[in-house]
Design a protein around this motif. Structure first.
Motif, PDB file in Angstrom:
ATOM      1  N   PHE A  91       0.708  -1.180   0.047  1.00  0.00           N
ATOM      2  CA  PHE A  91      -0.051  -0.098   0.004  1.00  0.00           C
ATOM      3  C   PHE A  91       0.951   1.287  -0.021  1.00  0.00           C
ATOM      4  CE2 PHE A  91      -1.855   3.327   2.710  1.00  0.00           C
ATOM      5  CZ  PHE A  91      -2.765   3.750   2.163  1.00  0.00           C
ATOM      6  N   VAL A  92       1.771   1.203   0.978  1.00  0.00           N
ATOM      7  CA  VAL A  92       2.427   2.597   0.909  1.00  0.00           C
ATOM      8  C   VAL A  92       3.766   2.725  -0.377  1.00  0.00           C
ATOM      9  CG1 VAL A  92       4.890   3.496   2.056  1.00  0.00           C
ATOM     10  CG2 VAL A  92       2.964   2.285   3.480  1.00  0.00           C
ATOM     11  N   LEU A  93       4.166   1.743  -0.804  1.00  0.00           N
ATOM     12  CA  LEU A  93       4.903   1.644  -2.057  1.00  0.00           C
ATOM     13  C   LEU A  93       4.129   2.042  -3.291  1.00  0.00           C
ATOM     14  CD1 LEU A  93       7.308  -1.493  -1.738  1.00  0.00           C
ATOM     15  CD2 LEU A  93       7.758   0.968  -1.336  1.00  0.00           C
ATOM     16  N   GLY A  94       2.578   1.572  -3.045  1.00  0.00           N
ATOM     17  CA  GLY A  94       1.723   2.016  -4.162  1.00  0.00           C
ATOM     18  C   GLY A  94       1.467   3.467  -4.168  1.00  0.00           C
ATOM     19  N   ILE A  95       1.209   3.965  -3.068  1.00  0.00           N
ATOM     20  CA  ILE A  95       0.980   5.512  -2.647  1.00  0.00           C
ATOM     21  C   ILE A  95       2.314   6.232  -3.488  1.00  0.00           C
ATOM     22  CG2 ILE A  95       1.168   7.250  -0.973  1.00  0.00           C
ATOM     23  CD1 ILE A  95      -1.458   5.927  -1.107  1.00  0.00           C
ATOM     24  N   ILE A  96       3.566   5.787  -3.049  1.00  0.00           N
ATOM     25  CA  ILE A  96       4.863   6.283  -3.924  1.00  0.00           C
ATOM     26  C   ILE A  96       4.661   6.395  -5.353  1.00  0.00           C
ATOM     27  CG2 ILE A  96       7.394   6.553  -3.928  1.00  0.00           C
ATOM     28  CD1 ILE A  96       7.217   5.268  -0.985  1.00  0.00           C
ATOM     29  N   CYS A  97       4.167   5.244  -5.738  1.00  0.00           N
ATOM     30  CA  CYS A  97       4.180   4.856  -7.130  1.00  0.00           C
ATOM     31  C   CYS A  97       3.214   5.834  -7.785  1.00  0.00           C
ATOM     32  CB  CYS A  97       3.887   3.334  -7.347  1.00  0.00           C
ATOM     33  SG  CYS A  97       3.672   2.794  -9.213  1.00  0.00           S
ATOM     34  N   LEU A  98       1.859   5.798  -7.297  1.00  0.00           N
ATOM     35  CA  LEU A  98       0.851   7.016  -7.634  1.00  0.00           C
ATOM     36  C   LEU A  98       1.496   8.383  -7.645  1.00  0.00           C
ATOM     37  CD1 LEU A  98      -1.873   7.083  -8.753  1.00  0.00           C
ATOM     38  CD2 LEU A  98      -2.728   7.337  -6.558  1.00  0.00           C
ATOM     39  N   ILE A  99       2.488   8.723  -6.589  1.00  0.00           N
ATOM     40  CA  ILE A  99       2.724  10.095  -6.607  1.00  0.00           C
ATOM     41  C   ILE A  99       3.546  10.287  -8.009  1.00  0.00           C
ATOM     42  CG2 ILE A  99       4.092  11.719  -5.355  1.00  0.00           C
ATOM     43  CD1 ILE A  99       2.804  10.561  -2.716  1.00  0.00           C
ATOM     44  N   LEU A 100       4.571   9.608  -7.965  1.00  0.00           N
ATOM     45  CA  LEU A 100       5.827   9.571  -9.211  1.00  0.00           C
ATOM     46  C   LEU A 100       4.785   9.677 -10.570  1.00  0.00           C
ATOM     47  CD1 LEU A 100       8.424   6.978  -7.808  1.00  0.00           C
ATOM     48  CD2 LEU A 100       8.617   9.441  -8.213  1.00  0.00           C
ATOM     49  N   PHE A 101       3.922   8.690 -10.439  1.00  0.00           N
ATOM     50  CA  PHE A 101       3.168   8.627 -11.861  1.00  0.00           C
ATOM     51  C   PHE A 101       2.310   9.927 -12.144  1.00  0.00           C
ATOM     52  CE2 PHE A 101      -0.562   7.034 -14.257  1.00  0.00           C
ATOM     53  CZ  PHE A 101       0.134   6.475 -15.354  1.00  0.00           C
ATOM     54  N   LEU A 102       1.737  10.476 -11.304  1.00  0.00           N
ATOM     55  CA  LEU A 102       1.168  11.778 -11.281  1.00  0.00           C
ATOM     56  C   LEU A 102       1.958  13.019 -11.453  1.00  0.00           C
ATOM     57  CD1 LEU A 102      -1.697  11.295  -8.835  1.00  0.00           C
ATOM     58  CD2 LEU A 102      -1.787  11.009 -11.168  1.00  0.00           C
ATOM     59  N   THR A 103       3.270  13.026 -11.046  1.00  0.00           N
ATOM     60  CA  THR A 103       4.251  14.072 -10.988  1.00  0.00           C
ATOM     61  C   THR A 103       4.823  14.161 -12.654  1.00  0.00           C
ATOM     62  OG1 THR A 103       4.863  13.734  -8.766  1.00  0.00           O
ATOM     63  CG2 THR A 103       6.588  14.627 -10.369  1.00  0.00           C
ATOM     64  N   ASN A 104       4.818  12.690 -13.100  1.00  0.00           N
ATOM     65  CA  ASN A 104       5.414  12.740 -14.554  1.00  0.00           C
ATOM     66  C   ASN A 104       4.223  13.511 -15.285  1.00  0.00           C
ATOM     67  OD1 ASN A 104       7.561  10.762 -15.345  1.00  0.00           O
ATOM     68  ND2 ASN A 104       6.789  10.196 -13.627  1.00  0.00           N
ATOM     69  N   PHE A 119       9.773   4.738 -13.624  1.00  0.00           N
ATOM     70  CA  PHE A 119       9.647   3.380 -14.298  1.00  0.00           C
ATOM     71  C   PHE A 119      10.317   2.217 -13.455  1.00  0.00           C
ATOM     72  CE2 PHE A 119       8.416   4.459 -18.386  1.00  0.00           C
ATOM     73  CZ  PHE A 119       7.910   3.252 -19.055  1.00  0.00           C
ATOM     74  N   ILE A 120      11.516   2.652 -12.791  1.00  0.00           N
ATOM     75  CA  ILE A 120      12.349   1.558 -12.173  1.00  0.00           C
ATOM     76  C   ILE A 120      11.369   1.290 -10.808  1.00  0.00           C
ATOM     77  CG2 ILE A 120      14.307   1.297 -10.653  1.00  0.00           C
ATOM     78  CD1 ILE A 120      16.003   3.057 -12.532  1.00  0.00           C
ATOM     79  N   PHE A 121      10.987   2.366 -10.158  1.00  0.00           N
ATOM     80  CA  PHE A 121      10.107   2.078  -8.680  1.00  0.00           C
ATOM     81  C   PHE A 121       8.903   1.503  -9.113  1.00  0.00           C
ATOM     82  CE2 PHE A 121       7.619   3.103  -5.321  1.00  0.00           C
ATOM     83  CZ  PHE A 121       8.289   3.138  -4.233  1.00  0.00           C
ATOM     84  N   CYS A 122       8.017   1.770 -10.321  1.00  0.00           N
ATOM     85  CA  CYS A 122       6.758   1.023 -10.754  1.00  0.00           C
ATOM     86  C   CYS A 122       7.009  -0.571 -11.081  1.00  0.00           C
ATOM     87  CB  CYS A 122       6.208   1.769 -11.870  1.00  0.00           C
ATOM     88  SG  CYS A 122       5.391   3.291 -11.232  1.00  0.00           S
ATOM     89  N   ILE A 123       7.995  -0.699 -11.701  1.00  0.00           N
ATOM     90  CA  ILE A 123       8.364  -2.096 -12.065  1.00  0.00           C
ATOM     91  C   ILE A 123       8.700  -2.771 -10.725  1.00  0.00           C
ATOM     92  CG2 ILE A 123      10.060  -3.650 -13.280  1.00  0.00           C
ATOM     93  CD1 ILE A 123      10.139  -1.645 -15.516  1.00  0.00           C
ATOM     94  N   PHE A 124       9.421  -2.255  -9.962  1.00  0.00           N
ATOM     95  CA  PHE A 124       9.672  -2.946  -8.634  1.00  0.00           C
ATOM     96  C   PHE A 124       8.533  -3.153  -7.718  1.00  0.00           C
ATOM     97  CE2 PHE A 124      10.743  -2.377  -4.121  1.00  0.00           C
ATOM     98  CZ  PHE A 124      11.545  -3.634  -3.936  1.00  0.00           C
ATOM     99  N   TRP A 125       7.673  -2.238  -7.713  1.00  0.00           N
ATOM    100  CA  TRP A 125       6.240  -2.523  -7.153  1.00  0.00           C
ATOM    101  C   TRP A 125       5.476  -3.577  -7.651  1.00  0.00           C
ATOM    102  CZ3 TRP A 125       1.145  -0.353  -8.238  1.00  0.00           C
ATOM    103  CH2 TRP A 125       0.053  -0.680  -7.267  1.00  0.00           C
ATOM    104  N   PHE A 126       5.271  -3.523  -9.181  1.00  0.00           N
ATOM    105  CA  PHE A 126       4.609  -4.591  -9.855  1.00  0.00           C
ATOM    106  C   PHE A 126       5.114  -6.006  -9.398  1.00  0.00           C
ATOM    107  CE2 PHE A 126       3.320  -1.160 -13.163  1.00  0.00           C
ATOM    108  CZ  PHE A 126       1.888  -1.394 -12.370  1.00  0.00           C
TER     109      PHE A 126
END
Length: 212
Positions: free
Chosen positions: A156-169, A190-197
């Motif tokens: 959940f926490v990593l997903g929040i970070i992923c979403l923030i990075l995604f929206l920042t882009n 990309f690196i963070f989201c792939i790690f999360w996935f």
């Protein structure tokens, strides 16, 4: 029959991780093949992580005007990633204990986002990016909420970070504010989201394994 189906799903569900690793390998090869040029420095040699976008590798010609020999590897990488994440979105609802209609919306939005992303190398790059971004945001938000409900705290926490990075882009892309930072932020995302996935995929595997 149920045992057989669950065992097949458990083995099959590893494919997205394999696909994401193949994506990384193909993109590394594409980066090494890229002859040069970025919008900031058209005559630069090779691929620069601070000035080149990942999409630069998909073009017919490099920005410095040469034939893009990296294009084939980059397109293979993109196709592999999209199909891998489509498969992950198909299976992801199985991660959650309580089923809901939101999970069906999440799966559909995730599949649509990655299917549309397949056309990123076309002449309508910006339109593809915006439409895929809308569906991707919907899928991510629902996934994060479902992770919270099911008490997957770390995911959940990593997903929040992923979403923030995604929206920042997308914010930088649309407003052009701090645009010179976008190529680097794109790669971090990309690196963070792939790690999360990959972590999601691992959790999904464990969930299916416990059902056997």
């Amino acid at each position: 029959m149920t045992f057989f189906n669950n065992k097949m799903q458990r083995n099959f569900v590893w494919l997205p991780i394999v696909g994401m690793l193949v994506f990384v390998i193909f993109y590394v090869i594409a980066i090494m093949q890229y002859s040069g040029g970025s919008y900031v420095y058209p005559n630069q040699a090779g691929f620069n992580f601070k000035t080149n976008y990942l999409c630069d590798l998909l073009n017919v010609q490099t920005i410095n005007g040469l034939q893009n020999t990296a294009r084939t590897y980059a397109r293979l990488a993109l196709a592999t990633l999209c199909f891998s994440l489509i498969l992950l979105w198909i299976y992801l609802p199985k991660l959650f204990t309580v089923k809901s209609k939101a999970q069906k919306i999440m799966r559909t939005a995730g599949i649509l986002a990655m299917t549309i992303t397949l056309f990123l190398a076309s002449d309508v790059h910006d339109i593809v990016l915006r439409i895929a971004g809308v569906f991707g945001t919907i899928a991510l938000i629902i996934a994060i909420v479902e992770l919270y409900i099911d008490r997957y705290t770390l995911l959940f926490v990593l997903g929040i970070i992923c979403l923030i990075l995604f929206l920042t882009n997308y914010y930088i892309y649309e407003t052009e504010l701090l645009l010179d930072t976008l190529p680097l932020i794109q790669k971090i995302t990309f690196i963070f989201c792939i790690f999360w996935f990959m972590l999601l995929n691992r959790a999904l595997y464990k969930k299916l394994h416990r059902r056997l």
